[in-house]
Each structure stands twice: as structure tokens, then as C-alpha cells.
Design a protein around this motif. Structure first.
Motif, PDB file in Angstrom:
ATOM      1  N   LEU A  73       4.314  16.129  -7.325  1.00 14.19           N
ATOM      2  CA  LEU A  73       5.218  14.984  -7.478  1.00 14.19           C
ATOM      3  C   LEU A  73       4.736  13.786  -6.673  1.00 14.19           C
ATOM      4  O   LEU A  73       4.763  12.644  -7.141  1.00 14.19           O
ATOM      5  CB  LEU A  73       6.634  15.368  -7.053  1.00 14.19           C
ATOM      6  N   ALA A  74       4.298  14.040  -5.457  1.00 14.80           N
ATOM      7  CA  ALA A  74       3.795  12.957  -4.609  1.00 14.80           C
ATOM      8  C   ALA A  74       2.554  12.327  -5.229  1.00 14.80           C
ATOM      9  O   ALA A  74       2.391  11.102  -5.203  1.00 14.80           O
ATOM     10  CB  ALA A  74       3.496  13.476  -3.208  1.00 14.80           C
ATOM     11  N   ARG A  75       1.686  13.150  -5.792  1.00 13.76           N
ATOM     12  CA  ARG A  75       0.473  12.639  -6.438  1.00 13.76           C
ATOM     13  C   ARG A  75       0.822  11.744  -7.623  1.00 13.76           C
ATOM     14  O   ARG A  75       0.172  10.734  -7.858  1.00 13.76           O
ATOM     15  CB  ARG A  75      -0.406  13.803  -6.931  1.00 13.76           C
ATOM     16  N   GLN A  76       1.854  12.140  -8.347  1.00 13.46           N
ATOM     17  CA  GLN A  76       2.287  11.349  -9.490  1.00 13.46           C
ATOM     18  C   GLN A  76       2.704   9.955  -9.028  1.00 13.46           C
ATOM     19  O   GLN A  76       2.354   8.959  -9.648  1.00 13.46           O
ATOM     20  CB  GLN A  76       3.467  12.060 -10.156  1.00 13.46           C
ATOM     21  N   GLN A  77       3.446   9.894  -7.931  1.00  8.62           N
ATOM     22  CA  GLN A  77       3.868   8.605  -7.390  1.00  8.62           C
ATOM     23  C   GLN A  77       2.666   7.815  -6.891  1.00  8.62           C
ATOM     24  O   GLN A  77       2.600   6.601  -7.069  1.00  8.62           O
ATOM     25  CB  GLN A  77       4.892   8.821  -6.286  1.00  8.62           C
ATOM     26  N   ASP A  78       1.705   8.500  -6.248  1.00  6.34           N
ATOM     27  CA  ASP A  78       0.495   7.828  -5.778  1.00  6.34           C
ATOM     28  C   ASP A  78      -0.263   7.207  -6.946  1.00  6.34           C
ATOM     29  O   ASP A  78      -0.743   6.073  -6.850  1.00  6.34           O
ATOM     30  CB  ASP A  78      -0.432   8.813  -5.056  1.00  6.34           C
ATOM     31  N   GLU A  79      -0.378   7.952  -8.044  1.00  2.68           N
ATOM     32  CA  GLU A  79      -1.098   7.441  -9.206  1.00  2.68           C
ATOM     33  C   GLU A  79      -0.405   6.209  -9.776  1.00  2.68           C
ATOM     34  O   GLU A  79      -1.065   5.265 -10.205  1.00  2.68           O
ATOM     35  CB  GLU A  79      -1.236   8.535 -10.264  1.00  2.68           C
ATOM     36  N   ARG A  80       0.917   6.201  -9.760  1.00  5.79           N
ATOM     37  CA  ARG A  80       1.655   5.034 -10.256  1.00  5.79           C
ATOM     38  C   ARG A  80       1.384   3.816  -9.384  1.00  5.79           C
ATOM     39  O   ARG A  80       1.151   2.718  -9.878  1.00  5.79           O
ATOM     40  CB  ARG A  80       3.166   5.346 -10.297  1.00  5.79           C
ATOM     41  N   TRP A  81       1.411   4.005  -8.050  1.00  4.20           N
ATOM     42  CA  TRP A  81       1.126   2.882  -7.154  1.00  4.20           C
ATOM     43  C   TRP A  81      -0.310   2.402  -7.320  1.00  4.20           C
ATOM     44  O   TRP A  81      -0.585   1.200  -7.263  1.00  4.20           O
ATOM     45  CB  TRP A  81       1.398   3.261  -5.696  1.00  4.20           C
ATOM     46  N   GLU A  82      -1.252   3.320  -7.519  1.00  3.86           N
ATOM     47  CA  GLU A  82      -2.642   2.929  -7.739  1.00  3.86           C
ATOM     48  C   GLU A  82      -2.749   2.056  -8.988  1.00  3.86           C
ATOM     49  O   GLU A  82      -3.460   1.056  -8.992  1.00  3.86           O
ATOM     50  CB  GLU A  82      -3.537   4.165  -7.879  1.00  3.86           C
ATOM     51  N   ALA A  83      -2.027   2.445 -10.044  1.00  2.00           N
ATOM     52  CA  ALA A  83      -2.049   1.664 -11.280  1.00  2.00           C
ATOM     53  C   ALA A  83      -1.460   0.272 -11.038  1.00  2.00           C
ATOM     54  O   ALA A  83      -1.998  -0.734 -11.532  1.00  2.00           O
ATOM     55  CB  ALA A  83      -1.277   2.394 -12.377  1.00  2.00           C
ATOM     56  N   ILE A  84      -0.379   0.200 -10.288  1.00  2.00           N
ATOM     57  CA  ILE A  84       0.247  -1.095  -9.992  1.00  2.00           C
ATOM     58  C   ILE A  84      -0.715  -1.976  -9.197  1.00  2.00           C
ATOM     59  O   ILE A  84      -0.880  -3.167  -9.489  1.00  2.00           O
ATOM     60  CB  ILE A  84       1.567  -0.895  -9.214  1.00  2.00           C
ATOM     61  N   MET A  85      -1.368  -1.406  -8.204  1.00  2.00           N
ATOM     62  CA  MET A  85      -2.241  -2.192  -7.335  1.00  2.00           C
ATOM     63  C   MET A  85      -3.512  -2.665  -8.038  1.00  2.00           C
ATOM     64  O   MET A  85      -4.101  -3.661  -7.639  1.00  2.00           O
ATOM     65  CB  MET A  85      -2.606  -1.397  -6.075  1.00  2.00           C
ATOM     66  N   THR A  86      -3.942  -1.966  -9.080  1.00  2.00           N
ATOM     67  CA  THR A  86      -5.165  -2.380  -9.770  1.00  2.00           C
ATOM     68  C   THR A  86      -4.896  -3.312 -10.950  1.00  2.00           C
ATOM     69  O   THR A  86      -5.839  -3.759 -11.593  1.00  2.00           O
ATOM     70  CB  THR A  86      -5.969  -1.156 -10.253  1.00  2.00           C
ATOM     71  N   GLU A  87      -3.615  -3.595 -11.221  1.00  2.00           N
ATOM     72  CA  GLU A  87      -3.307  -4.557 -12.277  1.00  2.00           C
ATOM     73  C   GLU A  87      -3.871  -5.914 -11.885  1.00  2.00           C
ATOM     74  O   GLU A  87      -3.897  -6.284 -10.717  1.00  2.00           O
ATOM     75  CB  GLU A  87      -1.789  -4.678 -12.469  1.00  2.00           C
ATOM     76  N   SER A  88      -4.299  -6.667 -12.869  1.00  2.00           N
ATOM     77  CA  SER A  88      -4.944  -7.953 -12.564  1.00  2.00           C
ATOM     78  C   SER A  88      -3.966  -9.127 -12.544  1.00  2.00           C
ATOM     79  O   SER A  88      -4.389 -10.261 -12.402  1.00  2.00           O
ATOM     80  CB  SER A  88      -6.048  -8.218 -13.585  1.00  2.00           C
ATOM     81  N   ARG A  89      -2.682  -8.870 -12.651  1.00  2.00           N
ATOM     82  CA  ARG A  89      -1.721  -9.976 -12.659  1.00  2.00           C
ATOM     83  C   ARG A  89      -1.636 -10.628 -11.276  1.00  2.00           C
ATOM     84  O   ARG A  89      -1.872  -9.981 -10.254  1.00  2.00           O
ATOM     85  CB  ARG A  89      -0.350  -9.508 -13.127  1.00  2.00           C
TER      86      ARG A  89
END
Length: 70
Positions: free
Chosen positions: A29-45
Motif C-alpha cells: 500500500l505504501a509503495r502504491q502511494q509512493d508511485e502516485r507521488w512519483e507520477a505527480i512529481m514528474t508531471e511537466s505542468r
């Protein structure tokens, strides 16, 4: 696999193994949340507030962490 099937499997395990299964589930579960934050941080907006904060914090003097000031 349903939650009921997992619960039934866990009930057949000894208590120490059940705890390990629960720990692993928490880890996933924690990894799932980490992956979501990684996706947010790599967005180019653009993130103007974050950029402003980083610029401000870069100009602050570096101080050693002082436990007495907490």
C-alpha cells in the motif's frame, strides 16, 4: 482474489506469519502511494508556488539542526 479469500488464508497461518502478511500488505500500500507521488512529481505542468518556495529556501542561510530550538 477477494478480501474474504485472503482473510481465510491468513486465519490458517500461525500468528507470526499473519503479522508478516499484514506487514507485506502495508508495504504494498505504501509503495502504491509512493508511485502516485512519483507520477505527480514528474508531471511537466508548471508549479509556481513550489518554484517560489524553492527559490526562497535556496536564499536562506544554512544552519546546523539545533535540537534546543525546537
Amino acid at each position: 482474489m477477494s478480501a474474504l479469500e485472503i482473510a481465510e488464508l491468513c486465519e490458517s497461518l500461525p500468528p507470526e506469519k499473519r503479522e508478516k502478511v499484514a506487514d507485506f500488505a502495508r508495504f504494498l500500500l505504501a509503495r502504491q502511494q509512493d508511485e502516485r507521488w512519483e507520477a505527480i512529481m514528474t508531471e511537466s505542468r508548471p508549479r509556481p508556488k513550489l518554484d517560489a518556495f524553492l527559490r526562497e529556501s535556496a536564499t536562506e542561510a544554512d544552519e546546523p539542526f539545533d535540537l534546543k530550538r525546537l
